[in-house]
Motif scaffolding. Structure first.
Motif, PDB file in Angstrom:
ATOM      1  N   TYR A 148       0.835  -1.208   0.000  1.00  0.00           N
ATOM      2  CA  TYR A 148       0.000   0.000   0.000  1.00  0.00           C
ATOM      3  C   TYR A 148       0.869   1.256   0.000  1.00  0.00           C
ATOM      4  O   TYR A 148       0.621   2.199  -0.762  1.00  0.00           O
ATOM      5  CB  TYR A 148      -0.902  -0.007   1.241  1.00  0.00           C
ATOM      6  CG  TYR A 148      -2.170   0.781   1.086  1.00  0.00           C
ATOM      7  CD1 TYR A 148      -2.162   2.165   1.093  1.00  0.00           C
ATOM      8  CD2 TYR A 148      -3.398   0.143   0.948  1.00  0.00           C
ATOM      9  CE1 TYR A 148      -3.332   2.900   0.967  1.00  0.00           C
ATOM     10  CE2 TYR A 148      -4.573   0.857   0.818  1.00  0.00           C
ATOM     11  CZ  TYR A 148      -4.533   2.240   0.821  1.00  0.00           C
ATOM     12  OH  TYR A 148      -5.693   2.953   0.684  1.00  0.00           O
ATOM     13  N   GLY A 149       1.877   1.275   0.865  1.00  0.00           N
ATOM     14  CA  GLY A 149       2.808   2.403   0.952  1.00  0.00           C
ATOM     15  C   GLY A 149       4.179   1.874   1.296  1.00  0.00           C
ATOM     16  O   GLY A 149       4.319   1.010   2.178  1.00  0.00           O
ATOM     17  N   ASN A 150       5.205   2.380   0.616  1.00  0.00           N
ATOM     18  CA  ASN A 150       6.545   1.828   0.801  1.00  0.00           C
ATOM     19  C   ASN A 150       7.148   2.231   2.143  1.00  0.00           C
ATOM     20  O   ASN A 150       7.086   3.399   2.542  1.00  0.00           O
ATOM     21  CB  ASN A 150       7.463   2.271  -0.337  1.00  0.00           C
ATOM     22  CG  ASN A 150       8.786   1.546  -0.310  1.00  0.00           C
ATOM     23  OD1 ASN A 150       9.733   2.001   0.311  1.00  0.00           O
ATOM     24  ND2 ASN A 150       8.844   0.406  -0.959  1.00  0.00           N
ATOM     25  N   ASN A 151       7.760   1.288   2.822  1.00  0.00           N
ATOM     26  CA  ASN A 151       8.295   1.510   4.155  1.00  0.00           C
ATOM     27  C   ASN A 151       9.617   2.273   4.171  1.00  0.00           C
ATOM     28  O   ASN A 151      10.040   2.762   5.210  1.00  0.00           O
ATOM     29  CB  ASN A 151       8.476   0.167   4.881  1.00  0.00           C
ATOM     30  CG  ASN A 151       9.385  -0.772   4.116  1.00  0.00           C
ATOM     31  OD1 ASN A 151       9.060  -1.174   2.993  1.00  0.00           O
ATOM     32  ND2 ASN A 151      10.510  -1.140   4.690  1.00  0.00           N
ATOM     33  N   GLU A 152      10.282   2.391   3.017  1.00  0.00           N
ATOM     34  CA  GLU A 152      11.568   3.094   2.995  1.00  0.00           C
ATOM     35  C   GLU A 152      11.468   4.513   2.440  1.00  0.00           C
ATOM     36  O   GLU A 152      12.053   5.444   2.994  1.00  0.00           O
ATOM     37  CB  GLU A 152      12.596   2.297   2.193  1.00  0.00           C
ATOM     38  CG  GLU A 152      13.026   1.010   2.883  1.00  0.00           C
ATOM     39  CD  GLU A 152      14.280   0.425   2.286  1.00  0.00           C
ATOM     40  OE1 GLU A 152      15.134   1.188   1.801  1.00  0.00           O
ATOM     41  OE2 GLU A 152      14.409  -0.821   2.290  1.00  0.00           O
ATOM     42  N   VAL A 153      10.737   4.690   1.349  1.00  0.00           N
ATOM     43  CA  VAL A 153      10.641   6.025   0.748  1.00  0.00           C
ATOM     44  C   VAL A 153       9.254   6.636   0.880  1.00  0.00           C
ATOM     45  O   VAL A 153       9.048   7.813   0.574  1.00  0.00           O
ATOM     46  CB  VAL A 153      11.059   6.002  -0.743  1.00  0.00           C
ATOM     47  CG1 VAL A 153      12.514   5.591  -0.876  1.00  0.00           C
ATOM     48  CG2 VAL A 153      10.156   5.092  -1.565  1.00  0.00           C
ATOM     49  N   GLY A 154       8.275   5.849   1.323  1.00  0.00           N
ATOM     50  CA  GLY A 154       6.943   6.383   1.589  1.00  0.00           C
ATOM     51  C   GLY A 154       6.004   6.471   0.405  1.00  0.00           C
ATOM     52  O   GLY A 154       4.842   6.869   0.564  1.00  0.00           O
ATOM     53  N   THR A 155       6.448   6.087  -0.788  1.00  0.00           N
ATOM     54  CA  THR A 155       5.599   6.193  -1.977  1.00  0.00           C
ATOM     55  C   THR A 155       4.338   5.341  -1.839  1.00  0.00           C
ATOM     56  O   THR A 155       4.408   4.171  -1.469  1.00  0.00           O
ATOM     57  CB  THR A 155       6.378   5.770  -3.240  1.00  0.00           C
ATOM     58  OG1 THR A 155       7.491   6.648  -3.408  1.00  0.00           O
ATOM     59  CG2 THR A 155       5.496   5.826  -4.471  1.00  0.00           C
ATOM     60  N   LEU A 156       3.192   5.944  -2.159  1.00  0.00           N
ATOM     61  CA  LEU A 156       1.917   5.232  -2.114  1.00  0.00           C
ATOM     62  C   LEU A 156       1.614   4.579  -3.453  1.00  0.00           C
ATOM     63  O   LEU A 156       1.865   5.167  -4.512  1.00  0.00           O
ATOM     64  CB  LEU A 156       0.783   6.200  -1.768  1.00  0.00           C
ATOM     65  CG  LEU A 156       0.688   6.653  -0.316  1.00  0.00           C
ATOM     66  CD1 LEU A 156      -0.253   7.844  -0.195  1.00  0.00           C
ATOM     67  CD2 LEU A 156       0.216   5.514   0.579  1.00  0.00           C
ATOM     68  N   SER A 157       1.067   3.391  -3.418  1.00  0.00           N
ATOM     69  CA  SER A 157       0.598   2.723  -4.632  1.00  0.00           C
ATOM     70  C   SER A 157      -0.813   3.192  -4.959  1.00  0.00           C
ATOM     71  O   SER A 157      -1.565   3.586  -4.069  1.00  0.00           O
ATOM     72  CB  SER A 157       0.591   1.204  -4.439  1.00  0.00           C
ATOM     73  OG  SER A 157       1.878   0.710  -4.143  1.00  0.00           O
ATOM     74  N   ASN A 158      -1.145   3.134  -6.240  1.00  0.00           N
ATOM     75  CA  ASN A 158      -2.515   3.448  -6.657  1.00  0.00           C
ATOM     76  C   ASN A 158      -3.346   2.180  -6.469  1.00  0.00           C
ATOM     77  O   ASN A 158      -3.634   1.445  -7.417  1.00  0.00           O
ATOM     78  CB  ASN A 158      -2.545   3.909  -8.117  1.00  0.00           C
ATOM     79  CG  ASN A 158      -3.889   4.492  -8.511  1.00  0.00           C
ATOM     80  OD1 ASN A 158      -4.913   4.201  -7.880  1.00  0.00           O
ATOM     81  ND2 ASN A 158      -3.913   5.311  -9.547  1.00  0.00           N
TER      82      ASN A 158
END
Length: 382
Positions: A148-158
């Motif tokens: 859902y959201g990356n744990n290292e850079v924080g990018t959210l998936s659509n």
């Protein structure tokens, strides 16, 4: 020396109100929830109430919540049990190269058993190309696992778009998402986003360690990952941890009430930190997506500065941050997420740090962090 914590993406301190709830449950609600006497019924009531709270937080039903020991067990259960149960329908699975190791390691294990795993690449912002997903889906695809959201850079998936693509495809794949980092901060609606399986963990949101839940759509029947008793309607063996469960419930209630205000606050922290760094003329760039991101995570590339050295010096100053996933703690291996985004030879891989915010973060602590970053980076540059 005052110690300041900026590694909430790894784990969070337990909220004071949660500690009170856990203590009370340990002292007064010790019954086995499978027992039919008063003490057992008392624990069963706590468990049932907690499941209602968990279900409401993601738009699910209480009977679709399976208690686990946390994110790793939830991910492993969703991936391995789906793959092995549906093996006759197909042995193709889709995931991404930037998943948490709790997803990537089970994928590697399945590959050793003869499964075909497609690893979707990401762009420089950490996002997959939805067209790649669409083209990768096959009739024998049984599972798609995208965080859902990356744990290292924080990018959210659509997530909503991913769910729609899977539903419209010829495959009958289940959609699993590791929402450990996003849960408690992002809007999650499993029905709207057509999510079949979703993983969470308590300790990321101010709850106790050792507990989480796996959402399993009621139309899906997976065998128990843990073998033993018939708890959780035969879906997860083991005596339920009532004190941790009660604490997790309280943590969820707190985050649901405060998530919107916290997102604003965390964004203010990031903005202020970036402004301070810009004013200092420190050379840096942000990693990940600037708009579609988890607000409590900021990943920064400090050009020409070893992240390992910077972490050690900050620790001596009483500041705790990280250079990647907490599950690689003790290793100096470069971040697989940053390598996937920028290439294995990119300087960013060994010169980036992750800073994450939480309940005890203040603007004063952000200023102290900025001051120490600027001082130490200038020192290392010399």
């Amino acid at each position: 020396m005052e110690r300041i914590y900026f590694d909430y993406a790894a784990t969070s301190p337990v909220h004071p109100e949660v500690i009170e709830i856990v203590y009370d449950a340990m002292k007064n609600h010790f019954g086995n929830a499978s027992s039919i006497h008063y003490f057992g019924r008392d624990s069963r009531r706590i468990m049932d109430d907690a499941k209602k709270v968990f279900a409401n937080s993601i738009g699910a039903k209480p009977n679709e919540i399976v208690l686990t020991s946390g994110g790793t067990e939830s991910d492993n259960t969703a991936i391995l049990e789906t793959a092995l149960t549906r093996e006759k329908e197909g042995k193709h699975i889709i995931t991404t190269v930037v998943e948490h190791h709790a997803v990537l390691k089970p994928m590697e294990y399945l590959e050793s058993l003869g499964f075909d795993v497609t690893y979707l690449s990401v762009d420089e912002f950490g996002m997959i190309n939805l067209k790649d997903l669409e083209e990768s889906l096959r009739e024998d695809t049984t599972l798609v696992s995208i965080m859902y959201g990356n744990n290292e850079v924080g990018t959210l998936s659509n997530v909503e778009a991913i769910g729609n693509i899977i539903q419209k495809s010829l495959s009958t794949a289940y959609f699993h998402t590791d929402a450990v980092q996003a849960y408690g901060l992002e809007r999650i609606d499993v029905k709207k986003d057509q999510i079949d399986l979703l993983s969470t963990s308590s300790h990321k949101i101010g709850g106790p360690k050792g507990i989480g839940f796996l959402y399993i759509n009621e139309s899906i029947h997976l065998p128990s990952f843990m073998l033993g008793g018939e708890q959780e309607m035969k879906r997860r063996a083991g005596t339920e941890n009532i004190p941790a469960l009660a604490g997790f419930q309280k943590a969820v209630e707190i985050t649901q009430l405060t998530k919107e205000s916290r997102k604003v606050e965390y964004n203010d922290f990031s903005t202020h930190l970036v402004k301070r760094l810009e004013e200092s003329n420190v050379e840096f760039e942000l990693n990940g997506h600037l708009d579609y991101r988890l607000m409590h995570i900021i990943n920064i590339w400090f050009k020409g500065v070893s992240s390992e050295q910077l972490l050690l010096l900050l620790d001596l100053s009483g500041i705790s941050i990280s250079a990647g996933s907490a599950c690689t703690a003790g290793n100096i291996d470069p971040s697989h997420v940053l390598m996937a985004m920028y290439g294995e030879k990119s300087q960013r891989v060994n010169e980036s740090v992750r800073i994450s915010f939480g309940i005890e973060t203040t603007m004063e602590s952000i200023d102290y962090l900025a001051n120490e970053l600027i001082r130490l980076i200038r020192k290392l540059k010399k």
